[in-house]
Design a protein around this motif. Structure first.
Motif, mmCIF file in Angstrom:
data_model
loop_
_atom_site.group_PDB
_atom_site.id
_atom_site.type_symbol
_atom_site.label_atom_id
_atom_site.label_comp_id
_atom_site.label_asym_id
_atom_site.label_seq_id
_atom_site.Cartn_x
_atom_site.Cartn_y
_atom_site.Cartn_z
ATOM 1 N N UNK A 1 0.803 -1.114 0.071
ATOM 2 C CA UNK A 1 0.061 0.110 -0.082
ATOM 3 C C UNK A 1 0.963 1.530 -0.049
ATOM 4 N N UNK A 2 0.465 2.479 -0.832
ATOM 5 C CA UNK A 2 1.008 3.634 -0.577
ATOM 6 C C UNK A 2 0.219 4.279 0.447
ATOM 7 N N UNK A 3 1.449 4.592 1.492
ATOM 8 C CA UNK A 3 1.024 5.453 2.510
ATOM 9 C C UNK A 3 1.403 6.916 2.448
ATOM 10 N N UNK A 4 0.908 7.774 3.481
ATOM 11 C CA UNK A 4 1.366 9.175 3.662
ATOM 12 C C UNK A 4 0.944 9.855 4.788
ATOM 13 N N UNK A 5 1.733 10.615 5.440
ATOM 14 C CA UNK A 5 1.178 11.291 6.597
ATOM 15 C C UNK A 5 1.041 12.924 6.535
ATOM 16 N N UNK B 1 -6.961 6.284 7.633
ATOM 17 C CA UNK B 1 -8.009 6.288 6.727
ATOM 18 C C UNK B 1 -7.503 5.533 5.506
ATOM 19 N N UNK B 2 -8.489 4.868 4.872
ATOM 20 C CA UNK B 2 -7.766 4.117 3.425
ATOM 21 C C UNK B 2 -8.966 4.154 2.495
ATOM 22 N N UNK B 3 -8.355 4.282 1.099
ATOM 23 C CA UNK B 3 -9.184 4.264 0.030
ATOM 24 C C UNK B 3 -10.061 3.211 -0.010
ATOM 25 N N UNK B 4 -11.341 3.341 -0.238
ATOM 26 C CA UNK B 4 -12.463 2.216 -0.023
ATOM 27 C C UNK B 4 -12.267 1.065 -0.942
ATOM 28 N N UNK B 5 -12.135 1.584 -2.259
ATOM 29 C CA UNK B 5 -11.710 0.600 -3.379
ATOM 30 C C UNK B 5 -10.433 -0.432 -3.144
ATOM 31 N N UNK B 6 -9.581 0.405 -2.483
ATOM 32 C CA UNK B 6 -8.325 -0.561 -2.013
ATOM 33 C C UNK B 6 -8.749 -1.436 -1.143
ATOM 34 N N UNK B 7 -9.231 -1.032 -0.059
ATOM 35 C CA UNK B 7 -10.056 -1.843 1.014
ATOM 36 C C UNK B 7 -10.850 -3.019 0.539
ATOM 37 N N UNK B 8 -11.797 -2.763 -0.173
ATOM 38 C CA UNK B 8 -12.612 -3.703 -0.757
ATOM 39 C C UNK B 8 -11.981 -4.929 -1.722
ATOM 40 N N UNK B 9 -10.706 -4.236 -2.046
ATOM 41 C CA UNK B 9 -9.879 -5.395 -2.900
ATOM 42 C C UNK B 9 -8.986 -6.091 -2.190
ATOM 43 N N UNK C 1 -5.013 8.102 -5.013
ATOM 44 C CA UNK C 1 -3.589 8.382 -5.366
ATOM 45 C C UNK C 1 -2.979 7.693 -4.256
ATOM 46 N N UNK C 2 -3.508 7.845 -3.041
ATOM 47 C CA UNK C 2 -2.716 7.536 -1.926
ATOM 48 C C UNK C 2 -3.519 6.104 -1.388
ATOM 49 N N UNK C 3 -3.066 5.101 -0.632
ATOM 50 C CA UNK C 3 -3.892 4.007 -0.428
ATOM 51 C C UNK C 3 -4.456 4.214 1.155
ATOM 52 N N UNK C 4 -3.464 4.494 1.850
ATOM 53 C CA UNK C 4 -3.745 4.920 3.418
ATOM 54 C C UNK C 4 -2.826 5.994 3.900
ATOM 55 N N UNK C 5 -3.546 6.547 4.961
ATOM 56 C CA UNK C 5 -2.946 7.810 5.671
ATOM 57 C C UNK C 5 -3.297 8.147 6.750
ATOM 58 N N UNK C 6 -2.289 9.085 7.380
ATOM 59 C CA UNK C 6 -2.408 9.323 8.996
ATOM 60 C C UNK C 6 -2.672 10.935 8.725
#
Length: 318
Positions: free
Chosen positions: A25-29, A229-237, A80-85
């Motif tokens: 996953x691509x992450x960002x803070x 938080x996480x992109x919903x489409x990524x989560x569902x996949x 653009x980002x999968x998961x973030x703080x």
């Protein structure tokens, strides 16, 4: 916005797993690396990467230098980002009701038990295309920091740097409000263009603002929400094993919220050593301070959606 998303996508690259089974996953803070509100995310990522080998990994592409704080919500929403703080205050453009999270008087663990977590998650999914994973920051109050002393809960004549977190409260107390990026606060204090700012109990020294700050006003108010938080489409996949890993990691880092009371005390001692004096409001001034914080905060949420405000208040403050 489209151009911004395209540029970010080119900068960050695509999500490429280490193998057919492992997902990266691509992450960002939204917060600078190794500062107070980035550290729990760093710990969470470390836990995931250690326990998720062969299943799921998180590659953190950066902090504000990679994605501006107020763009993090958009970046996760668009994928653009999968998961973030990030704090909900940075994505009220997408989810205005998210501003209610700071008003919680209970813990994230209690919110999971009383159904509030599901409600907050539902709002994120419906309005942002985002999965709300959880939050850190429980037990960390906000404070007003000043260059000039006050004796009452009246902020008339003071120019205060604000964000959506404190806007309704400080406005109700008579403050003249301005919005600036966190990176501009030090210069604004130095030049005297602002007389103070709202900020949590922790983190002032990380940013160097103590050099221009003379007072902290007690008592604190509200409660920090730094959300995963996480992109919903990524989560569902994701597969069940990957979802389970993320959920266990979130609950692990949320348990560390219990350490915040001690951390607050240590931070206050450091602030005192740095020369920041404490102004403690008592009696009627204290009552006005605390009552205005809650009343103004909930009135702002009620103005957005009265029905949702009532549901959130019932489960965030029970």
């Amino acid at each position: 916005m489209k151009r911004t998303s395209l540029c970010l996508a080119l900068l960050l690259g695509t999500c490429i797993g280490a193998s057919a089974e492992e997902v990266t996953l691509r992450g960002a803070s939204a917060f600078a690396a190794d500062t107070t509100f980035d550290r729990p995310f760093k710990a969470f990522v470390g836990w995931i990467n250690e326990n998720g080998k062969g299943v799921l990994q998180i590659n953190v592409v950066g902090g504000p230098e990679a994605v501006p704080p107020f763009e993090v919500g958009n970046a996760v929403s668009s994928g653009v980002i999968d998961i973030a703080n990030v704090t909900a205050a940075f994505y009220t453009n997408l989810l205005p009701e998210g501003d209610a999270l700071k008003l919680a008087t209970n813990t994230i663990q209690e919110q999971r038990q009383n159904g509030c977590y599901e409600l907050v998650d539902q709002l994120h999914q419906e309005k942002m295309n985002v999965k709300y994973l959880g939050r850190t920051g429980d037990g960390i109050p906000f404070h007003l920091y000043l260059t000039k002393p006050i004796e009452t809960a009246d902020l008339s004549g003071l120019t205060i740097r604000t964000t959506p977190v404190y806007q309704a409260m400080f406005e109700s107390l008579g403050g003249n409000l301005v919005r600036t990026a966190p990176g501009d606060v030090y210069t604004a204090l130095e030049r005297g263009t602002i007389d103070g700012y709202g900020w949590p109990a922790q983190g002032v020294l990380d940013l160097g603002w103590d050099e221009q700050t003379k007072y902290r006003v007690d008592p604190g108010f509200y409660q920090v929400d730094v959300d995963l938080i996480m992109n919903l489409d990524t989560w569902n996949g994701l597969g069940d094993a990957q979802k389970d890993l993320l959920q266990r990691g979130v609950e692990w880092v949320e348990a560390k919220n219990a350490e915040n009371t001690k951390a607050n005390e240590e931070e206050f001692a450091k602030q005192a050593e740095a020369g920041i004096e404490t102004i403690t409001l008592d009696g009627a001034a204290r009552e006005k301070w605390e009552t205005t914080a809650q009343d103004a905060g909930w009135e702002a949420i009620k103005a957005i959606d009265a029905d949702t405000a009532a549901k959130l208040r019932a489960c965030l403050t029970d």
